[in-house]
Design a protein around this motif. Structure first.
Motif, mmCIF file in Angstrom:
data_model
loop_
_atom_site.group_PDB
_atom_site.id
_atom_site.type_symbol
_atom_site.label_atom_id
_atom_site.label_comp_id
_atom_site.label_asym_id
_atom_site.label_seq_id
_atom_site.Cartn_x
_atom_site.Cartn_y
_atom_site.Cartn_z
ATOM 1 N N VAL A 1 0.834 -1.073 0.021
ATOM 2 C CA VAL A 1 0.073 -0.018 -0.089
ATOM 3 C C VAL A 1 0.780 1.383 -0.022
ATOM 4 O O VAL A 1 0.558 2.243 -0.595
ATOM 5 C CB VAL A 1 -0.766 0.011 1.075
ATOM 6 N N ASP A 2 2.021 1.305 0.562
ATOM 7 C CA ASP A 2 2.755 2.527 0.830
ATOM 8 C C ASP A 2 3.388 2.403 -0.533
ATOM 9 O O ASP A 2 3.759 3.786 -0.800
ATOM 10 C CB ASP A 2 4.031 2.089 1.774
ATOM 11 N N ILE A 3 3.659 1.783 -1.405
ATOM 12 C CA ILE A 3 4.369 1.815 -2.592
ATOM 13 C C ILE A 3 3.184 2.380 -3.423
ATOM 14 O O ILE A 3 3.523 3.178 -4.385
ATOM 15 C CB ILE A 3 5.011 0.467 -3.150
ATOM 16 N N LEU A 4 2.287 1.909 -3.458
ATOM 17 C CA LEU A 4 1.141 2.284 -4.581
ATOM 18 C C LEU A 4 0.399 3.524 -3.985
ATOM 19 O O LEU A 4 0.169 4.734 -4.658
ATOM 20 C CB LEU A 4 -0.244 1.412 -4.414
ATOM 21 N N TYR A 5 0.344 3.980 -2.519
ATOM 22 C CA TYR A 5 -0.167 5.238 -2.194
ATOM 23 C C TYR A 5 0.893 5.617 -1.148
ATOM 24 O O TYR A 5 0.738 5.236 0.130
ATOM 25 C CB TYR A 5 -1.458 4.882 -1.439
ATOM 26 N N PRO A 6 1.977 6.426 -1.283
ATOM 27 C CA PRO A 6 2.731 6.893 -0.345
ATOM 28 C C PRO A 6 1.909 7.563 0.808
ATOM 29 O O PRO A 6 1.183 8.469 0.538
ATOM 30 C CB PRO A 6 3.726 7.853 -1.106
ATOM 31 N N VAL B 1 1.365 10.355 3.303
ATOM 32 C CA VAL B 1 1.469 12.000 3.230
ATOM 33 C C VAL B 1 0.728 12.625 4.192
ATOM 34 O O VAL B 1 0.077 12.036 4.886
ATOM 35 C CB VAL B 1 1.089 12.541 1.773
ATOM 36 N N CYS B 2 1.110 13.585 4.803
ATOM 37 C CA CYS B 2 0.527 14.135 6.052
ATOM 38 C C CYS B 2 -1.099 14.503 5.511
ATOM 39 O O CYS B 2 -1.166 15.301 4.345
ATOM 40 C CB CYS B 2 1.252 15.619 6.471
ATOM 41 N N ALA B 3 -1.913 14.291 6.346
ATOM 42 C CA ALA B 3 -3.253 14.701 5.878
ATOM 43 C C ALA B 3 -3.677 16.334 5.775
ATOM 44 O O ALA B 3 -4.581 16.640 5.175
ATOM 45 C CB ALA B 3 -4.125 13.961 7.111
ATOM 46 N N VAL B 4 -2.800 17.089 6.256
ATOM 47 C CA VAL B 4 -3.176 18.380 6.391
ATOM 48 C C VAL B 4 -2.125 19.040 5.077
ATOM 49 O O VAL B 4 -2.626 19.806 4.298
ATOM 50 C CB VAL B 4 -2.557 19.151 7.577
ATOM 51 N N CYS B 5 -0.902 18.973 5.114
ATOM 52 C CA CYS B 5 0.097 19.646 4.168
ATOM 53 C C CYS B 5 0.443 18.848 2.949
ATOM 54 O O CYS B 5 1.216 19.151 2.258
ATOM 55 C CB CYS B 5 1.290 20.273 4.908
ATOM 56 N N PRO C 1 5.614 14.246 2.433
ATOM 57 C CA PRO C 1 5.912 12.779 2.705
ATOM 58 C C PRO C 1 6.280 12.510 4.068
ATOM 59 O O PRO C 1 6.629 13.308 4.925
ATOM 60 C CB PRO C 1 7.258 12.763 1.930
ATOM 61 N N MET C 2 5.730 11.284 4.639
ATOM 62 C CA MET C 2 5.882 10.956 5.965
ATOM 63 C C MET C 2 6.547 9.624 5.995
ATOM 64 O O MET C 2 6.311 8.745 5.222
ATOM 65 C CB MET C 2 4.834 10.864 6.569
ATOM 66 N N GLY C 3 7.021 9.063 7.369
ATOM 67 C CA GLY C 3 7.506 7.915 7.619
ATOM 68 C C GLY C 3 6.463 7.193 8.209
ATOM 69 O O GLY C 3 5.212 7.541 8.329
ATOM 70 N N GLU C 4 6.814 5.843 8.353
ATOM 71 C CA GLU C 4 5.569 4.891 8.495
ATOM 72 C C GLU C 4 5.244 4.960 10.023
ATOM 73 O O GLU C 4 3.773 4.674 10.136
ATOM 74 C CB GLU C 4 5.921 3.445 8.245
ATOM 75 N N ASP C 5 5.885 5.590 10.888
ATOM 76 C CA ASP C 5 5.237 5.621 12.264
ATOM 77 C C ASP C 5 4.930 6.929 12.988
ATOM 78 O O ASP C 5 4.701 7.219 14.030
ATOM 79 C CB ASP C 5 6.491 5.236 13.363
ATOM 80 N N GLN D 1 -0.985 10.007 10.883
ATOM 81 C CA GLN D 1 -1.562 10.825 9.656
ATOM 82 C C GLN D 1 -1.346 12.301 9.529
ATOM 83 O O GLN D 1 -1.449 13.102 8.588
ATOM 84 C CB GLN D 1 -3.296 10.764 9.807
ATOM 85 N N LEU D 2 -0.645 12.798 10.773
ATOM 86 C CA LEU D 2 -0.206 14.104 10.621
ATOM 87 C C LEU D 2 1.432 14.206 10.854
ATOM 88 O O LEU D 2 2.038 13.651 11.958
ATOM 89 C CB LEU D 2 -0.910 14.915 11.916
ATOM 90 N N CYS D 3 1.731 15.198 10.157
ATOM 91 C CA CYS D 3 3.414 15.555 10.214
ATOM 92 C C CYS D 3 3.760 15.988 11.441
ATOM 93 O O CYS D 3 2.737 16.933 12.284
ATOM 94 C CB CYS D 3 4.137 15.916 8.989
ATOM 95 N N TRP D 4 4.973 16.103 11.840
ATOM 96 C CA TRP D 4 5.544 16.878 13.169
ATOM 97 C C TRP D 4 5.332 18.213 12.824
ATOM 98 O O TRP D 4 5.144 18.924 13.826
ATOM 99 C CB TRP D 4 6.890 16.294 13.587
ATOM 100 N N ASP D 5 5.672 18.858 11.648
ATOM 101 C CA ASP D 5 5.490 20.227 11.446
ATOM 102 C C ASP D 5 4.286 20.723 11.636
ATOM 103 O O ASP D 5 4.080 21.827 12.336
ATOM 104 C CB ASP D 5 6.064 20.613 10.191
ATOM 105 N N CYS D 6 3.044 20.005 11.176
ATOM 106 C CA CYS D 6 1.866 20.295 11.169
ATOM 107 C C CYS D 6 1.302 20.289 12.954
ATOM 108 O O CYS D 6 0.617 21.037 13.419
ATOM 109 C CB CYS D 6 0.752 19.569 10.440
ATOM 110 N N VAL D 7 1.571 19.261 13.366
ATOM 111 C CA VAL D 7 1.463 19.111 14.865
ATOM 112 C C VAL D 7 1.984 20.264 15.678
ATOM 113 O O VAL D 7 1.506 20.796 16.479
ATOM 114 C CB VAL D 7 1.565 17.692 15.432
ATOM 115 N N ALA D 8 3.265 20.650 15.334
ATOM 116 C CA ALA D 8 4.077 21.694 15.894
ATOM 117 C C ALA D 8 2.913 23.131 15.716
ATOM 118 O O ALA D 8 3.172 23.901 16.586
ATOM 119 C CB ALA D 8 5.256 21.856 15.397
ATOM 120 N N GLY D 9 1.984 23.208 14.908
ATOM 121 C CA GLY D 9 1.603 24.294 14.641
ATOM 122 C C GLY D 9 0.201 24.366 15.109
ATOM 123 O O GLY D 9 -0.442 25.660 15.118
ATOM 124 N N PHE D 10 -0.205 23.108 15.911
ATOM 125 C CA PHE D 10 -1.206 23.366 16.690
ATOM 126 C C PHE D 10 -1.118 24.206 17.981
ATOM 127 O O PHE D 10 0.217 23.986 18.484
ATOM 128 C CB PHE D 10 -1.647 21.920 17.274
#
Length: 168
Positions: free
Chosen positions: A41-46, A48-52, A55-59, A62-71
């Protein structure tokens, strides 16, 4: 004779079927299958952060650290009744003019974060665009906030803000 043959022949097939089912249900295979399936699934659908959409790692959820830091967390000062943040200086136990004029029917309400950019985008996706995959990430942030700031409060209930009937 034919019935006896089918009856006797079905015993080995039943054992084989049960063995395959046990193998498929084993923790090792299920974990391996989950990993292989997830990688495909990761190969077919990489991821990505649901907000921005970065690209994201597997762990990372759904939200990248940059977006969470913006909360932006809601911090004092805020109304002790409705939890609305106050700009400026206020004493502990401050109640806003709205709650004094028309007291709400609840004792206490709090928001974990201010409703701004990244959080607003995540909430819009979660509530209005079928983004149920965000439930775990947003719920985890809410749980962490409650545990960190309100651990000493015994809650009667925790309620979500429902959608308006026109948006439901």
């Amino acid at each position: 004779r034919q019935t006896a043959f089918l009856k006797n022949a079905s015993a080995p097939w039943r054992r084989l079927r049960n063995g395959i089912l046990a193998w498929l249900n084993s923790e090792i295979l299920c974990g391996t299958m989950r990993t292989v399936g997830s990688n495909i699934v990761d190969i077919l659908y990489p991821r990505v952060c649901a907000v921005c959409s970065s690209p994201m790692g597997e762990d990372e959820g759904q939200l990248c650290w940059d977006c969470v830091a913006g909360f932006v967390p809601v911090t004092r000062p805020f109304c002790e009744r409705c939890g609305d943040p106050i700009v400026g200086i206020a004493e502990d136990g401050f109640t806003c003019s709205i709650c004094r004029r028309q007291p709400p029917s609840f004792t206490l309400a709090r928001s974990a974060f201010r409703h701004r950019r990244e959080l607003q985008e995540a909430l819009i996706r979660f509530k209005y665009a079928g983004g149920v995959e965000l439930a775990e990430s947003l719920g985890g942030l809410l749980f962490a906030c409650v545990k960190a700031h309100y651990a000493d409060i015994v809650f009667d209930a925790v309620l979500p803000v429902p959608l308006h009937t026109q948006r439901a």
